[in-house]
Design a protein around this motif. Structure first.
Motif, PDB file in Angstrom:
ATOM      1  N   VAL A  31       3.612  16.076  -8.753  1.00 29.68           N
ATOM      2  CA  VAL A  31       2.676  15.814  -7.660  1.00 29.68           C
ATOM      3  C   VAL A  31       1.482  15.018  -8.176  1.00 29.68           C
ATOM      4  N   LEU A  32       0.957  15.406  -9.335  1.00 33.23           N
ATOM      5  CA  LEU A  32      -0.172  14.695  -9.922  1.00 33.23           C
ATOM      6  C   LEU A  32       0.175  13.234 -10.170  1.00 33.23           C
ATOM      7  N   SER A  33       1.370  12.975 -10.663  1.00 35.35           N
ATOM      8  CA  SER A  33       1.802  11.599 -10.901  1.00 35.35           C
ATOM      9  C   SER A  33       1.806  10.798  -9.603  1.00 35.35           C
ATOM     10  N   SER A  34       2.222  11.426  -8.508  1.00 35.55           N
ATOM     11  CA  SER A  34       2.229  10.736  -7.213  1.00 35.55           C
ATOM     12  C   SER A  34       0.812  10.486  -6.715  1.00 35.55           C
ATOM     13  N   THR A  41       0.840  -1.193   0.000  1.00 39.62           N
ATOM     14  CA  THR A  41       0.000   0.000   0.000  1.00 39.62           C
ATOM     15  C   THR A  41       0.876   1.243   0.000  1.00 39.62           C
ATOM     16  N   ARG A  42       0.588   2.150  -0.931  1.00 41.18           N
ATOM     17  CA  ARG A  42       1.391   3.354  -1.092  1.00 41.18           C
ATOM     18  C   ARG A  42       0.703   4.539  -0.420  1.00 41.18           C
ATOM     19  N   LEU A  43       1.344   5.049   0.614  1.00 44.10           N
ATOM     20  CA  LEU A  43       0.833   6.187   1.381  1.00 44.10           C
ATOM     21  C   LEU A  43       1.518   7.466   0.906  1.00 44.10           C
ATOM     22  N   LEU A  44       0.776   8.555   0.912  1.00 44.17           N
ATOM     23  CA  LEU A  44       1.304   9.818   0.388  1.00 44.17           C
ATOM     24  C   LEU A  44       0.882  10.983   1.268  1.00 44.17           C
ATOM     25  N   SER A  45       1.782  11.944   1.445  1.00 54.12           N
ATOM     26  CA  SER A  45       1.432  13.224   2.052  1.00 54.12           C
ATOM     27  C   SER A  45       2.203  14.317   1.334  1.00 54.12           C
ATOM     28  N   VAL A  46       1.565  15.471   1.161  1.00 55.83           N
ATOM     29  CA  VAL A  46       2.163  16.599   0.456  1.00 55.83           C
ATOM     30  C   VAL A  46       2.038  17.831   1.345  1.00 55.83           C
ATOM     31  N   GLY A  47       3.161  18.491   1.593  1.00 49.54           N
ATOM     32  CA  GLY A  47       3.112  19.713   2.392  1.00 49.54           C
ATOM     33  C   GLY A  47       4.479  20.111   2.902  1.00 49.54           C
ATOM     34  N   ARG A  48       4.646  21.405   3.145  1.00 50.90           N
ATOM     35  CA  ARG A  48       5.884  21.898   3.743  1.00 50.90           C
ATOM     36  C   ARG A  48       6.038  21.327   5.158  1.00 50.90           C
ATOM     37  N   VAL A  49       7.269  21.078   5.545  1.00 49.51           N
ATOM     38  CA  VAL A  49       7.514  20.522   6.878  1.00 49.51           C
ATOM     39  C   VAL A  49       7.511  21.664   7.881  1.00 49.51           C
ATOM     40  N   TRP A  58      11.579  10.373   0.319  1.00 49.53           N
ATOM     41  CA  TRP A  58      11.531  11.823   0.477  1.00 49.53           C
ATOM     42  C   TRP A  58      11.740  12.470  -0.890  1.00 49.53           C
ATOM     43  N   ARG A  59      10.697  13.096  -1.430  1.00 44.81           N
ATOM     44  CA  ARG A  59      10.770  13.658  -2.778  1.00 44.81           C
ATOM     45  C   ARG A  59      11.227  15.104  -2.796  1.00 44.81           C
ATOM     46  N   GLY A  60      11.080  15.809  -1.691  1.00 50.06           N
ATOM     47  CA  GLY A  60      11.411  17.231  -1.688  1.00 50.06           C
ATOM     48  C   GLY A  60      10.361  18.027  -2.459  1.00 50.06           C
ATOM     49  N   THR A  61      10.721  19.224  -2.876  1.00 51.96           N
ATOM     50  CA  THR A  61       9.803  20.069  -3.636  1.00 51.96           C
ATOM     51  C   THR A  61       9.646  19.526  -5.050  1.00 51.96           C
ATOM     52  N   CYS A  62       8.401  19.450  -5.509  1.00 51.85           N
ATOM     53  CA  CYS A  62       8.112  18.894  -6.835  1.00 51.85           C
ATOM     54  C   CYS A  62       7.211  19.835  -7.629  1.00 51.85           C
ATOM     55  N   SER A  63       7.233  19.672  -8.944  1.00 53.91           N
ATOM     56  CA  SER A  63       6.333  20.427  -9.821  1.00 53.91           C
ATOM     57  C   SER A  63       4.924  19.867  -9.696  1.00 53.91           C
ATOM     58  N   GLN A  64       3.959  20.622 -10.200  1.00 54.03           N
ATOM     59  CA  GLN A  64       2.567  20.175 -10.134  1.00 54.03           C
ATOM     60  C   GLN A  64       2.368  18.869 -10.891  1.00 54.03           C
ATOM     61  N   ASN A  65       3.018  18.723 -12.029  1.00 47.95           N
ATOM     62  CA  ASN A  65       2.889  17.481 -12.796  1.00 47.95           C
ATOM     63  C   ASN A  65       3.464  16.297 -12.033  1.00 47.95           C
ATOM     64  N   LEU A  79      -5.706  18.210  -0.080  1.00 49.89           N
ATOM     65  CA  LEU A  79      -6.776  17.253   0.194  1.00 49.89           C
ATOM     66  C   LEU A  79      -7.779  17.210  -0.958  1.00 49.89           C
ATOM     67  N   ILE A  80      -8.096  18.383  -1.497  1.00 45.70           N
ATOM     68  CA  ILE A  80      -9.020  18.439  -2.634  1.00 45.70           C
ATOM     69  C   ILE A  80      -8.388  17.785  -3.852  1.00 45.70           C
ATOM     70  N   GLU A  81      -7.107  18.070  -4.088  1.00 52.03           N
ATOM     71  CA  GLU A  81      -6.398  17.476  -5.217  1.00 52.03           C
ATOM     72  C   GLU A  81      -6.356  15.952  -5.093  1.00 52.03           C
ATOM     73  N   ALA A  82      -6.036  15.467  -3.900  1.00 50.68           N
ATOM     74  CA  ALA A  82      -5.961  14.014  -3.688  1.00 50.68           C
ATOM     75  C   ALA A  82      -7.316  13.363  -3.934  1.00 50.68           C
ATOM     76  N   GLN A  83      -8.379  13.981  -3.433  1.00 50.10           N
ATOM     77  CA  GLN A  83      -9.706  13.397  -3.627  1.00 50.10           C
ATOM     78  C   GLN A  83     -10.129  13.434  -5.092  1.00 50.10           C
ATOM     79  N   SER A  84      -9.661  14.429  -5.822  1.00 48.23           N
ATOM     80  CA  SER A  84     -10.004  14.479  -7.252  1.00 48.23           C
ATOM     81  C   SER A  84      -9.466  13.260  -7.991  1.00 48.23           C
TER      82      SER A  84
END
Length: 402
Positions: free
Chosen positions: A288-291, A220-228, A279-286, A317-322
């Motif tokens: 992030v979408l791939s993740s 199972t692949r878990l994901l979180s996106v956000g500044r630390v 740890w991916r660090g800062t990523c582009s929108q594309n 959260l909205i992006e992930a649910q989309s």
């Protein structure tokens, strides 16, 4: 109408919603110039930024480094009939907030007042703290109305005396959650002054993803996106991950930067889960979408920081649910306005590490639960959180054509 848009920094990867809003205002015919209080801290930008054609002007970030510009601006502004009244008002603010930041705000307002185009009809600030102060002082100097967008840290860390003054003197404020709207309404007797519009997302950039919820022989692949930062609750999340049963097969991917990222990595080592984390660090929108497309569960352990800062309604959260991902988060601010516990995601109280762990175990163990909540969340986003619809109240406030 022509507006001056005042922002704290531009462009910023962490504020895609601001760029999306500016792009929609541009599409609806608003003419504007962007005035940034700070230089960009990264060369990385989102594709949205490239579509915005407005001019960008940078006000002095450090006044002592641009004294010539400041003095030239002051020499021009001091001749205005409004100058003494505006400075008297600022001195009262300085008495209540004796800080270098308060001095910088009036310095930036003086430069802006001296250099701004003479045909500006409205000053519009993102957000309620520093940018709104610069807009407020500029408004007094030039006798131009000002308005403001309020979001998260600016709402919850700005002193109440300052909020009350800004609410009283601005033309209108628009905020991105019902929770914020309810709080800000405490500072005015005019119920029409505080408007609400969710940020929403551009569903053309986040098209519906038909997720495969029943994968075999894949962890199972878990994901979180956000500044630390403290309010994102990543320390709570790592502790919850460390308490998962050892027989569960999972990996965790984090996207985002921040000064505390290295400390978080060390914490993962201490919890003996570092080998399971990417740890991916800062990523582009594309990127992030791939993740999002690859992820099975999205987690955001938001909490209230010691200084009162907190999330509003995080766009991630909205992006992930989309993308049909079931989300686990906390009952804080406006997150329950999006996630209905047990329907399109799971919620726990902020700081409830055991609750986070239990909900993670529940969704890791049940592909059918992930599918049910993921589809429900995706349907909700496409019905209620399209940016094209969410932007309409702001379009009306600017008197633009829909």
């Amino acid at each position: 109408m022509r507006a001056a848009i005042i922002v704290k920094g531009y462009p910023r990867l962490s504020e895609t919603f601001v760029a999306q809003e500016l792009l929609e205002l541009q599409r609806h015919g608003l003419e504007f110039t962007i005035y940034s209080l700070r230089q960009p801290t990264s060369q990385e930008i989102h594709p949205i930024h490239r579509e915005i054609t407005a001019d960008i002007e940078y006000l002095p970030e450090y006044l002592y480094k641009d004294l010539t510009r400041l003095i030239k601006g002051w020499w021009k502004v001091r001749k205005l009939n409004t100058y003494k009244e505006a400075m008297s008002f600022w001195i009262k603010d300085l008495a209540r907030d004796f800080s270098f930041n308060r001095v910088r705000r009036i310095g930036q307002a003086i430069v802006l007042s001296a250099e701004i185009s003479s045909n500006v009809d409205l000053l519009y600030a993102h957000f309620l703290h520093t940018p709104a102060s610069v807009a407020r002082y500029t408004s007094m100097l030039l006798d131009i109305p000002w308005s403001c967008s309020a979001h998260a840290i600016d709402v919850w860390t700005t002193p109440e005396w300052e909020i009350r003054d800004k609410v009283e003197h601005c033309k209108w404020i628009i905020t991105c959650t019902k929770t914020n709207q309810k709080y800000l309404n405490k500072f005015t007797d005019d119920p029409e002054k505080i408007k609400m519009a969710y940020h929403g997302i551009d569903l053309k950039r986040f098209p519906a993803n038909k997720k495969n919820y029943f994968k075999s022989n894949i962890g199972t692949r878990l994901l979180s996106v956000g500044r630390v930062v403290e309010k994102k609750g990543f320390e709570d999340l790592l502790l919850a991950l460390s308490r998962l049963p050892k027989n569960l097969n999972w990996t965790f991917e984090h996207i985002g930067g921040g000064k505390s990222l290295n400390r978080l990595k060390k914490l993962a080592v201490a919890y003996d889960i570092s080998k399971k984390i990417i740890w991916r660090g800062t990523c582009s929108q594309n990127e992030v979408l791939s993740s999002y497309i690859d992820a099975d569960i999205f987690i955001l352990a938001s909490k209230i920081a010691k200084n009162g800062d907190r999330d509003g309604l995080p766009n991630v959260l909205i992006e992930a649910q989309s993308q049909g991902i079931p989300c686990i988060s906390t009952r804080i601010s406006a997150i329950p306005e999006l996630i209905q516990d047990g329907n399109n995601g799971l919620l726990v109280e902020p700081g409830d590490v055991d609750g986070l762990c239990a909900n993670l175990e529940r969704l890791i163990d049940s592909q059918s639960e992930r599918k049910r909540m993921g589809i429900s969340g995706q349907e909700l986003v496409f019905q209620e959180f399209s940016h094209e619809n969410c932007i309409l109240p702001l379009i009306e406030l600017f008197n633009l054509q829909k």
